[in-house]
Design a protein around this motif. Structure first.
Motif, PDB file in Angstrom:
ATOM      1  N   ALA A  78       0.826  -1.204   0.000  1.00 18.27           N
ATOM      2  CA  ALA A  78       0.000   0.000   0.000  1.00 18.27           C
ATOM      3  C   ALA A  78       0.862   1.257   0.000  1.00 18.27           C
ATOM      4  N   LEU A  79       1.957   1.244   0.769  1.00 19.64           N
ATOM      5  CA  LEU A  79       2.847   2.403   0.796  1.00 19.64           C
ATOM      6  C   LEU A  79       3.585   2.553  -0.524  1.00 19.64           C
ATOM      7  N   ILE A  80       3.980   1.437  -1.118  1.00 17.42           N
ATOM      8  CA  ILE A  80       4.660   1.482  -2.405  1.00 17.42           C
ATOM      9  C   ILE A  80       3.732   2.060  -3.470  1.00 17.42           C
ATOM     10  N   ALA A  81       2.481   1.624  -3.469  1.00 13.86           N
ATOM     11  CA  ALA A  81       1.514   2.137  -4.451  1.00 13.86           C
ATOM     12  C   ALA A  81       1.326   3.640  -4.302  1.00 13.86           C
ATOM     13  N   GLN A  82       1.311   4.130  -3.058  1.00 16.12           N
ATOM     14  CA  GLN A  82       1.156   5.567  -2.829  1.00 16.12           C
ATOM     15  C   GLN A  82       2.299   6.360  -3.431  1.00 16.12           C
ATOM     16  N   ILE A  83       3.530   5.912  -3.188  1.00  8.77           N
ATOM     17  CA  ILE A  83       4.657   6.698  -3.681  1.00  8.77           C
ATOM     18  C   ILE A  83       4.845   6.520  -5.187  1.00  8.77           C
ATOM     19  N   GLN A  84       4.486   5.368  -5.720  1.00  5.90           N
ATOM     20  CA  GLN A  84       4.548   5.199  -7.169  1.00  5.90           C
ATOM     21  C   GLN A  84       3.596   6.164  -7.871  1.00  5.90           C
ATOM     22  N   ALA A  85       2.450   6.423  -7.250  1.00  6.62           N
ATOM     23  CA  ALA A  85       1.443   7.290  -7.857  1.00  6.62           C
ATOM     24  C   ALA A  85       1.747   8.773  -7.680  1.00  6.62           C
ATOM     25  N   ALA A  86       2.680   9.101  -6.792  1.00  2.00           N
ATOM     26  CA  ALA A  86       2.952  10.500  -6.468  1.00  2.00           C
ATOM     27  C   ALA A  86       3.863  11.151  -7.499  1.00  2.00           C
ATOM     28  N   ASP A  87       3.546  12.396  -7.827  1.00  2.00           N
ATOM     29  CA  ASP A  87       4.433  13.230  -8.645  1.00  2.00           C
ATOM     30  C   ASP A  87       5.355  14.052  -7.759  1.00  2.00           C
TER      31      ASP A  87
END
Length: 200
Positions: A78-87
């Motif tokens: 879940a944390l990885i998905a958040q940072i992958q989606a962040a610009d």
């Protein structure tokens, strides 16, 4: 633009590093009104440490994991998905005993995953979290900027760069424990720095 704000103070309320991180986000939002913002407070939502059970889960093939192992890996996912989606990533980071908070270290341990956020190649390690702008709001009780006692900035530059995030701006609020006047001066200086680095 997707903005991810990570508050790493041990305090959910009254944290100056979180407030400064919020000020950075507000400045970004003013420039990009349609930006989406995700805030993760690591005090309110603490992430478990990387322990033996977590390592066992991560190194077990997905189809062989127990339900408990699957649930543990999902927390990191879940944390990885958040940072992958962040610009844009905004970190609020107080100094605790010359280092980063445990809360932040747990977050870093969660998002640093081989073949997902970094990989080893014939030419050396390659970070896979590329193309992101990072702002780090640092709060310190004393004055440590550009001294040997500042272990935070070299560490964060190294680990963020290792993951592919090399465009990093640091904002400093120092002398926070030297009385009310010094604290006010530190905050005012940090807010001025925010205006300068976000506008750049």
């Amino acid at each position: 633009m997707n903005i991810l704000q990570i508050n790493s103070s041990a305090r959910s309320e009254g944290s100056q590093s979180s407030r400064l991180a919020g000020s950075i986000v507000e400045r970004l939002k003013a420039a990009q009104p349609d930006a989406s913002i995700t805030v993760r407070d690591l005090a309110a939502q603490p992430h478990p440490a990387l322990d033996e059970a977590a390592l066992g889960a991560l190194f077990t093939p997905a189809e062989q994991r127990t339900p408990e192992q699957t649930a543990r890996v999902a927390l990191d996912d879940a944390l990885i998905a958040q940072i992958q989606a962040a610009d844009v990533v905004v970190l609020g980071v107080p100094m605790y005993n010359f280092g980063v908070p445990t809360q932040l270290k747990n977050w870093i341990d969660a998002i640093a995953r081989a073949k997902v956020t970094f990989q080893y190649t014939a030419n050396g390690p390659e970070g896979l979290l590329k193309g992101k702008k990072v702002y780090v709001a640092l709060t310190r009780g004393g004055f440590y900027r550009d001294t040997e006692a500042d272990s935070q900035v070299p560490y964060l530059k190294m680990v963020l760069g290792f993951l592919g995030m090399r465009d990093v701006e640091f904002v400093y609020a120092e002398g926070m424990a030297m009385g009310p006047e010094a604290e006010q001066k530190a905050i005012a200086s940090a807010l001025q720095q925010i205006e300068e680095v976000v506008a750049a």
